[in-house]
Scaffold this active site. Structure first.
Site, short mmCIF file in Angstrom:
data_model
loop_
_atom_site.label_atom_id
_atom_site.label_comp_id
_atom_site.label_asym_id
_atom_site.label_seq_id
_atom_site.Cartn_x
_atom_site.Cartn_y
_atom_site.Cartn_z
N HIS A 38 0.76 -1.40 0.00
CA HIS A 38 -0.02 0.08 -0.11
C HIS A 38 0.93 1.21 0.03
O HIS A 38 0.41 2.36 -0.21
CB HIS A 38 -0.82 0.11 1.18
CG HIS A 38 -2.22 0.67 0.82
ND1 HIS A 38 -2.65 1.63 0.16
CD2 HIS A 38 -3.41 0.22 1.21
CE1 HIS A 38 -3.89 1.97 -0.07
NE2 HIS A 38 -4.39 0.92 0.68
N TYR A 67 -13.75 5.13 10.14
CA TYR A 67 -12.73 5.66 9.06
C TYR A 67 -13.35 5.26 7.78
O TYR A 67 -13.57 4.20 7.59
CB TYR A 67 -11.08 5.28 9.36
CG TYR A 67 -10.23 5.68 8.24
CD1 TYR A 67 -9.29 6.44 8.57
CD2 TYR A 67 -10.17 4.99 7.10
CE1 TYR A 67 -8.25 6.93 7.81
CE2 TYR A 67 -9.31 5.21 6.09
CZ TYR A 67 -8.33 6.28 6.43
OH TYR A 67 -7.34 6.59 5.70
N SER A 81 -12.06 5.61 3.58
CA SER A 81 -11.05 6.11 2.85
C SER A 81 -11.89 6.79 1.50
O SER A 81 -12.64 6.55 0.91
CB SER A 81 -10.36 5.25 2.33
OG SER A 81 -9.45 5.47 1.44
N THR A 94 -5.29 10.04 -0.18
CA THR A 94 -6.65 9.83 0.27
C THR A 94 -6.93 10.93 1.39
O THR A 94 -6.15 11.65 1.88
CB THR A 94 -6.86 8.45 0.81
OG1 THR A 94 -5.85 8.42 1.90
CG2 THR A 94 -6.51 7.45 -0.06
#
Length: 637
Positions: free
Chosen positions: A351, A465, A467, A478
């Site tokens: 990532h 959360y 994204s 992001t």
């Protein structure tokens, strides 16, 4: 059109397409640094549902003190620094650092997966055929991108006006400095594609304290893993042309029929280790005569992982694509293309180099190309070439310390995987179509269901959360949407605790309120007007300048808000069957979800402190209640 495919002398199509609107290629707009007062307001709005009145008063006081004092100074420094670095965005450096300095293993903590839908033609879902076709399509994607032919990624707010051939043809003749305005006129926003080059020939290298991203675009070989063994062969020739698909097929067939036993100490496990531990072991590997072999692994186009078993069900699919067995993956590679015995395919991606949007574009193109224009068919014969000469099996020289390191890495990996639960549901009583008809946001409804479910199961509202891509800006990454709000809390409490006190009309109004507010948060996040990245950037600046961490950041409420118990991410694509990731905290849920036209899918990961199965049952009940209320039905608790 004649030029749709460039053909090499080998006769195989080398490119996916040649874009006719390259002038739109990247956004010239820069990610804005939000106003400090807006950030503080948004931050306090996100804190409100999580705190009682006394806690909130304390947090509010700290926030306003920060806003008037040290926060203002840091903000001005951040803006000045941003103005000096117009070639990038203010979040780029800090965000890379956040990922690359993290010392936890990448597997389960950072790497995510997206699995492909099966090929609509069932006879093409054969491991060798699909591996060949997807490899060829992946190489075509790489060549198309590097030649500058890849259609720009454009977000169409009004697709019927801008996503048309006539628009693309007109925009071609507009100078690039003005093509932006043409796009804006029809609400089409080119998205940032600066991450794409890291898709290929790239690896995250473990280093003490901070890893490095490595890319070698000159390398021409593919890395194939099977049974824990590492193989390489060239897929690009000296002239830059792709190897014939029949030759790629022959080499993959050779690897699939190799009877070599699995290595006693599979190297793949090392890439699942703590990053500092792995960095020291890697140094040992290099000192022990493995430099050339590791260089081949690091520089390969990508890693193709061929698994020797079929997929049993969606839970098995999620486990296979999210982590696998540890031996047949190289988690540091920008992505592993995984294909199982029955032709089920997926991508596990590292990532730090990029976000889901880049990987999704790659998957969409590979799926479309490999299913609509497959390079080989079930009738195709592999080329009669000597694969034993073309394919090289990598051998690694291991001393006792390395063997012990691999053994320990395997134990750690097995224990982590053992603790992980993955569960799924599919809700078939409605989806995007019905929600739009009722004029509510499909994403808002999914997020409301998560809030309602957690309240039902644990009797509280916690940090959540979601994204959101900021790729509409140059080097955007992001931003966070904070779905837990005073609106979702009020609505959830009405459904879970006070059902008898509310009429169906009142409940409908509460859902609409949540939808409007969530829509606003989403728009703000996409336009770079969230608060999380701004506060993160200010904190990073303070630390990098050796300034004592302001009290604002030492507030327990700040820590709690950033301990994301419900971490969520969504995507819907014709190429992707499902996606998922591990919880970001040990007492959290990782929620991958998809709102389709007439159904909703949800994939939840958790560790033993949380019950993912029960959470999903609560999500199902919440969705059922929301849909029934929107349909005007009376519901019972």
């Amino acid at each position: 059109a004649r030029w749709r495919r460039g053909y090499s002398s080998a006769g195989a199509a080398e490119y996916l397409h040649r874009s006719i609107c390259i002038s739109l290629c990247s956004p010239s707009s820069r990610l804005p640094v939000p106003k400090l007062e807006d950030t503080i307001t948004r931050y306090l709005n996100a804190q409100k549902p999580l705190l009682n009145d006394d806690q909130f008063r304390k947090t509010e006081e700290l926030a306003h003190h920060f806003e008037k004092g040290i926060g203002r100074e840091l903000h001005e420094q951040l803006v000045a620094q941003d103005n000096r670095n117009k070639h990038t965005s203010y979040i780029t450096g800090p965000w890379f650092d956040m990922y690359l300095k993290a010392r936890e293993p990448v597997v389960l903590n950072f790497n995510a997966f997206m699995s492909f839908n099966p090929d609509p033609k069932s006879e093409y879902n054969d491991q060798l055929i699909r591996a060949t076709n997807m490899t060829v399509s992946a190489i075509r994607f790489m060549k198309t991108f590097r030649a500058g032919y890849l259609e720009p990624e454009v977000f169409h707010l009004n697709p019927e006006k801008s996503d048309t051939q006539i628009f693309k043809k007109i925009i071609r003749f507009v100078p690039s400095s003005l093509s932006w305005f043409g796009a804006y006129m029809v609400n089409a926003y080119p998205l940032d594609m600066s991450q794409y080059f890291r898709l290929f020939n790239s690896t995250r290298l473990p280093k003490l304290n901070r890893d490095e991203l490595y890319t070698d675009e000159k390398a021409k070989h593919l890395l194939v893993l099977r049974n824990g063994n590492f193989y390489i062969f060239d897929v690009i020739d000296r002239d830059g042309n792709m190897l014939k698909p029949s030759e790629i097929q022959a080499h993959l067939k050779y690897i699939l029929s190799d009877n070599s036993p699995a290595p006693a100490f599979p190297l793949g496990y090392l890439s699942s280790e703590n990053r500092d531990t792995w960095a020291l072991l890697r140094k040992n590997l290099l000192d022990n005569g493995n430099e050339e072999a590791l260089q081949k692994v690091d520089s390969a186009l990508f890693c193709l992982s061929l698994d020797d078993f079929p997929i049993k069900d969606f839970v098995h699919l999620s486990h296979t694509m999210l982590h696998g067995d540890g031996a047949n993956r190289w988690y540091d590679k920008s992505f592993n293309l995984i294909i199982t015995k029955d032709g089920t395919a997926g991508v596990n991606f590292e990532h730090s180099w990029g976000d889901g949007v880049a990987v999704l574009r790659f998957q969409n193109e590979v799926f479309k190309d490999s299913t609509r224009a497959p390079a080989i068919s079930p009738q195709s014969q592999p080329a009669s070439v000597d694969s034993s000469k073309a394919v090289q099996k990598l051998d690694f020289k291991l001393n006792d310390a390395l063997k012990a390191g691999i053994t320990k890495a395997k134990q750690t990996f097995d224990a982590s995987v053992e603790a992980l639960s993955l569960n799924l549901i599919q809700f078939h009583e409605g989806g995007k179509d019905l929600l739009k008809q009722k004029k509510v946001s499909p994403d808002a409804v999914a997020q409301l269901a998560f809030q309602m479910a957690f309240l039902r199961q644990y009797n509280q509202t916690v940090a959540t959360y979601e994204s959101c891509s900021t790729a509409a800006f140059k080097h955007g990454r992001t931003e966070t949407i904070r779905p837990a709000s005073i609106h979702t809390k009020k609505c959830s409490e009405a459904f879970v605790r006070e059902l008898s006190k509310h009429s169906t009309e009142e409940l409908q109004k509460l859902i609409v309120e949540c939808s409007k507010y969530h829509g606003r948060l989403t728009k703000e996040a996409a336009m770079g007007q969230g608060f999380d990245r701004h506060l993160f950037g200010l904190r990073y600046l303070a630390l990098s300048k050796g300034i004592a961490l302001p009290d604002f950041y030492q507030d327990q409420a700040y820590a709690r808000l950033n301990h994301n118990i419900i971490s969520t991410s969504t995507l819907v694509s014709p190429a992707v069957q499902l996606g998922g990731f591990g919880p970001v905290v040990s007492d959290g849920f990782g929620v991958g979800y998809q709102v389709h036209d007439d159904w909703i899918g949800c994939n939840v990961s958790s560790y033993p402190t949380r019950n993912g199965k029960e959470f999903l049952q609560c999500i199902y009940k919440s969705l059922e209640d929301i849909f029934n209320v929107l349909k005007g039905k009376k519901i019972s608790s």
